[in-house]
Enzyme design. Structure first.
Site, short mmCIF file in Angstrom:
data_model
loop_
_atom_site.label_atom_id
_atom_site.label_comp_id
_atom_site.label_asym_id
_atom_site.label_seq_id
_atom_site.Cartn_x
_atom_site.Cartn_y
_atom_site.Cartn_z
N GLU A 1 -3.70 7.52 -6.02
CA GLU A 1 -3.72 6.78 -7.29
C GLU A 1 -4.94 7.18 -8.12
O GLU A 1 -6.00 7.43 -7.55
CB GLU A 1 -3.75 5.28 -7.01
CG GLU A 1 -2.55 4.77 -6.24
CD GLU A 1 -2.65 3.30 -5.85
OE1 GLU A 1 -1.66 2.75 -5.36
OE2 GLU A 1 -3.74 2.71 -6.03
N HIS B 1 -0.53 -0.32 -9.50
CA HIS B 1 -1.27 -1.08 -8.50
C HIS B 1 -1.83 -2.35 -9.16
O HIS B 1 -3.02 -2.62 -9.14
CB HIS B 1 -2.40 -0.23 -7.91
CG HIS B 1 -2.91 -0.76 -6.60
ND1 HIS B 1 -3.40 0.05 -5.61
CD2 HIS B 1 -3.00 -2.02 -6.11
CE1 HIS B 1 -3.78 -0.68 -4.58
NE2 HIS B 1 -3.55 -1.94 -4.86
N ARG C 1 0.85 -1.19 0.00
CA ARG C 1 0.00 0.00 0.00
C ARG C 1 0.88 1.24 0.00
O ARG C 1 1.88 1.31 0.71
CB ARG C 1 -0.94 0.02 1.22
CG ARG C 1 -2.10 -0.96 1.13
CD ARG C 1 -3.08 -0.54 0.06
NE ARG C 1 -4.28 -1.36 0.01
CZ ARG C 1 -4.46 -2.40 -0.78
NH1 ARG C 1 -3.47 -2.80 -1.58
NH2 ARG C 1 -5.60 -3.07 -0.78
#
Length: 315
Positions: A265, A284, A236
């Protein structure tokens, strides 16, 4: 009457046709919005209450969203994947909304990408690729892996899978995890991060994000690092203070970094991380393989179906 199901997880949405027959058999009618990374709170407040079930991606699944859902049709939810820091489980418990995640789904996949990054940083492979595309022909000297030390933050399914791969490359491995009861013999367990971080040639983040470890990697850590360390984050973004990371990169304490996740993001075009030549960036996407998405999506559907049936039986 068909149950209305909202899916907001991008990897599952990209392969949604693979699950249509299963969903049809379960009498589930899908809503599949166009999602790049997440929907906004405002979008969720509008759409979640119209559905009986919700398969959540990395969306801001806040108390307000669940309250709106409970006031509407929402009966149960599943967080697709492992990380749950974006989901207010306490609000679900208070509101009587059954919810779970899909644990232990992606250890191998995330570990594979973590090692891809480690190898790429060790040999400057990504830098070489970029420079050749610009017309150059660079030959930077990399480092060999045997005998180097990797520190892994978090020794759950993903962390242990990374360690297994690192051990195959003859890396020495230390790991930080206050909850680990026992670890394989080839891992030296350190419960108190950042103890012995100065011995690490690589630091890999593979732990869940909690209120207690936000910005676990912050500016004071820089004084403890070995000169030339390489940093990888496949967990994360908020585990790392990006300002501190950039300071470490600019000073040369950190020689390079690979980040699949970020504090915000998607990354903005003017991000300093994007502009830094010693940063490798991802989207991600560490868990996103065809096989893993199919596996996790079937599990999410199974769990949601079970919870919805239990809710219907109690009504």
């Amino acid at each position: 009457m068909s149950l209305k199901i909202l899916v907001t997880c991008p990897p599952m949405l990209k392969q949604i046709d693979k699950f249509s027959h299963v969903l049809s058999e379960l009498d589930m009618k899908l809503t599949t919005p166009d999602v790049v990374q997440t929907l906004s709170v405002e979008e969720l407040l509008s759409i979640v209450p119209q559905h009986d079930g919700w398969i959540i991606g990395d969306d801001p699944a806040t108390a307000a969203v669940f309250e709106a859902g409970r006031a509407g049709q929402l009966k149960a939810a599943v967080k697709w994947g492992i990380g749950v820091d974006n989901v207010d489980f306490t609000a679900c418990e208070r509101l009587g909304i059954p919810i779970t995640n899909t644990p232990a789904m992606f250890g191998a996949e995330v570990a594979d990408l973590a090692m891809c990054y480690v190898l790429g940083l060790a040999r400057d492979a990504f830098f070489i690729d970029r420079e050749i595309r610009k017309g150059g022909w660079p030959k930077p000297a990399g480092i060999s892996l045997p005998g180097k030390t990797m520190g892994i933050v978090g020794l759950g399914d993903i962390g242990r899978s990374i360690a297994k791969r690192a051990e195959a490359h003859d890396l020495n491995i230390i790991g930080w995890d206050p909850y680990a009861k026992s670890v394989p013999d080839f891992i030296t367990l350190k419960n108190d991060f950042p103890r012995d971080i100065g011995s690490c040639d690589f630091i890999v983040f593979a732990c869940a994000l909690t209120a207690d470890n936000h910005h676990l990697f912050d500016e004071p850590i820089l004084d403890l690092l070995k000169l030339g360390v390489r940093v990888v984050n496949v967990s994360r973004g908020a585990l790392i203070n990006e300002r501190a990371l950039l300071k470490g990169l600019s000073s040369g304490i950190i020689i390079s970094a690979a980040l699949d996740v970020f504090e915000k993001e998607p990354l903005m075009p003017d991000s300093e991380i994007l502009a830094h030549p010693k940063c490798i960036v991802g989207s991600h996407n560490a868990s996103n393989t065809i096989d893993a998405v199919i596996r996790a999506s079937h599990e999410a559907i199974r769990l949601l179906d079970r919870m919805l049936k239990m809710q219907v039986e109690t009504e």
